[in-house]
Design a protein around this motif. Structure first.
Motif, short mmCIF file in Angstrom:
data_model
loop_
_atom_site.label_atom_id
_atom_site.label_comp_id
_atom_site.label_asym_id
_atom_site.label_seq_id
_atom_site.Cartn_x
_atom_site.Cartn_y
_atom_site.Cartn_z
N ILE A 10 -4.23 -8.92 2.83
CA ILE A 10 -3.57 -10.22 2.63
C ILE A 10 -2.14 -10.05 2.13
CG2 ILE A 10 -5.67 -11.56 2.32
CD1 ILE A 10 -3.70 -10.67 -0.70
N PHE A 11 -1.74 -8.80 1.87
CA PHE A 11 -0.39 -8.53 1.39
C PHE A 11 -0.02 -7.11 1.78
CE2 PHE A 11 2.72 -7.17 -1.79
CZ PHE A 11 3.61 -8.23 -1.77
N ARG A 12 1.19 -6.95 2.30
CA ARG A 12 1.68 -5.63 2.70
C ARG A 12 3.06 -5.40 2.11
NH1 ARG A 12 3.68 -4.00 8.62
NH2 ARG A 12 4.38 -1.92 8.08
N THR A 13 3.27 -4.18 1.62
CA THR A 13 4.55 -3.81 1.03
C THR A 13 4.77 -2.32 1.28
OG1 THR A 13 5.84 -3.83 -1.02
CG2 THR A 13 3.50 -3.36 -1.23
N SER A 14 5.90 -1.81 0.84
CA SER A 14 6.14 -0.38 0.98
C SER A 14 6.18 0.31 -0.38
CB SER A 14 7.46 -0.13 1.72
OG SER A 14 8.54 -0.67 0.99
N THR A 15 5.83 -0.43 -1.45
CA THR A 15 5.84 0.17 -2.79
C THR A 15 4.47 0.01 -3.45
OG1 THR A 15 6.62 -1.86 -3.84
CG2 THR A 15 8.30 -0.29 -3.12
N ASP A 16 4.03 1.08 -4.08
CA ASP A 16 2.74 1.06 -4.78
C ASP A 16 2.76 0.06 -5.94
OD1 ASP A 16 1.62 3.10 -3.16
OD2 ASP A 16 2.60 4.62 -4.38
N TYR A 17 3.86 0.04 -6.70
CA TYR A 17 3.87 -0.82 -7.90
C TYR A 17 3.81 -2.30 -7.53
CZ TYR A 17 8.92 -1.44 -7.12
OH TYR A 17 10.14 -1.75 -6.59
N GLU A 18 4.43 -2.70 -6.42
CA GLU A 18 4.36 -4.11 -6.02
C GLU A 18 2.93 -4.46 -5.61
OE1 GLU A 18 6.87 -7.31 -3.34
OE2 GLU A 18 7.03 -5.19 -2.84
N ALA A 19 2.27 -3.57 -4.89
CA ALA A 19 0.88 -3.79 -4.50
C ALA A 19 -0.01 -3.87 -5.74
CB ALA A 19 0.41 -2.68 -3.57
N ASP A 20 0.25 -3.02 -6.74
CA ASP A 20 -0.53 -3.06 -7.98
C ASP A 20 -0.36 -4.39 -8.71
OD1 ASP A 20 -1.54 -0.51 -7.59
OD2 ASP A 20 -0.05 0.46 -8.88
N LEU A 21 0.86 -4.92 -8.72
CA LEU A 21 1.10 -6.21 -9.37
C LEU A 21 0.33 -7.33 -8.66
CD1 LEU A 21 4.94 -6.01 -10.05
CD2 LEU A 21 3.12 -6.04 -11.76
N VAL A 22 0.35 -7.31 -7.34
CA VAL A 22 -0.37 -8.34 -6.57
C VAL A 22 -1.87 -8.20 -6.81
CG1 VAL A 22 -0.94 -9.10 -4.23
CG2 VAL A 22 1.44 -8.64 -4.85
N ARG A 23 -2.38 -6.95 -6.74
CA ARG A 23 -3.80 -6.73 -6.99
C ARG A 23 -4.21 -7.24 -8.37
NH1 ARG A 23 -4.94 -1.18 -8.41
NH2 ARG A 23 -4.15 -2.01 -10.35
N THR A 37 -3.41 2.41 0.38
CA THR A 37 -2.08 2.93 0.68
C THR A 37 -2.14 3.87 1.87
OG1 THR A 37 -0.13 4.03 -0.18
CG2 THR A 37 -2.23 4.81 -1.01
N GLN A 38 -1.23 3.68 2.79
CA GLN A 38 -1.04 4.58 3.91
C GLN A 38 0.30 5.29 3.75
OE1 GLN A 38 -1.71 1.27 6.69
NE2 GLN A 38 -3.19 2.61 7.69
N ARG A 39 0.88 5.12 2.59
CA ARG A 39 2.20 5.65 2.31
C ARG A 39 2.15 7.17 2.22
NH1 ARG A 39 5.47 5.50 -2.75
NH2 ARG A 39 7.57 5.80 -2.00
N ASP A 40 3.08 7.82 2.87
CA ASP A 40 3.16 9.28 2.83
C ASP A 40 3.94 9.66 1.58
OD1 ASP A 40 3.80 11.96 3.10
OD2 ASP A 40 3.87 11.84 5.27
N HIS A 41 3.22 10.02 0.52
CA HIS A 41 3.86 10.35 -0.75
C HIS A 41 4.54 11.72 -0.73
CE1 HIS A 41 1.20 7.05 -1.93
NE2 HIS A 41 2.08 6.82 -2.87
N ALA A 42 4.10 12.59 0.15
CA ALA A 42 4.68 13.93 0.21
C ALA A 42 6.15 13.88 0.63
CB ALA A 42 3.89 14.82 1.16
N PHE A 43 6.44 13.01 1.59
CA PHE A 43 7.82 12.91 2.08
C PHE A 43 8.52 11.66 1.57
CE2 PHE A 43 5.61 15.52 5.21
CZ PHE A 43 6.42 16.65 5.17
#
Length: 122
Positions: A10-23, A37-43
């Protein structure tokens, strides 16, 4: 199989902290939510499909979640919430519970890895 497998984004972003706030906002309102998260943290990619962070909710709560997120909080409501917060309050969740919310996994062992019994016999 995870119990969150059929949940919807129901919400998509590119930052973990914004997703955490929404959650957390959804969770505080009684709507169960997890961060996928599908975010590639390695790169540290911040664009494209490898930067997607989704907030997922049960399908039957999706409309409620979207409606809640569309409500704007005015400065007075934010100030009242901030002033009413107890800085000495204990954490709402254990690290194990928090990891489940961040991953959608039923159990994540945060302890040290167990010894391999075959290695001990060598």
């Amino acid at each position: 199989m995870s119990k969150h497998e059929d949940w919807v984004s129901i919400f998509r972003t590119s930052t973990d902290y914004e997703a955490d706030l929404v959650r957390d906002r959804l969770d505080d309102s009684g709507i169960p939510a997890v961060v996928l998260t599908q975010r590639d943290h390695a790169f540290n990619l911040t664009v494209g499909d490898l930067a997607s962070v989704h907030v997922m909710v049960p399908p039957d709560r999706a409309d409620d979640a979207v409606e809640l997120l569309e409500q704007r909080l005015d400065d007075d409501a934010l100030e009242e919430a901030a002033l009413g917060a107890d800085p000495d309050a204990p954490d709402a969740r254990t690290p194990d519970e928090e990891s489940k919310l961040d991953s959608g996994h039923e159990h994540m062992d945060l302890g040290p890895p167990e010894e391999d019994p075959e290695e001990e016999n060598d």
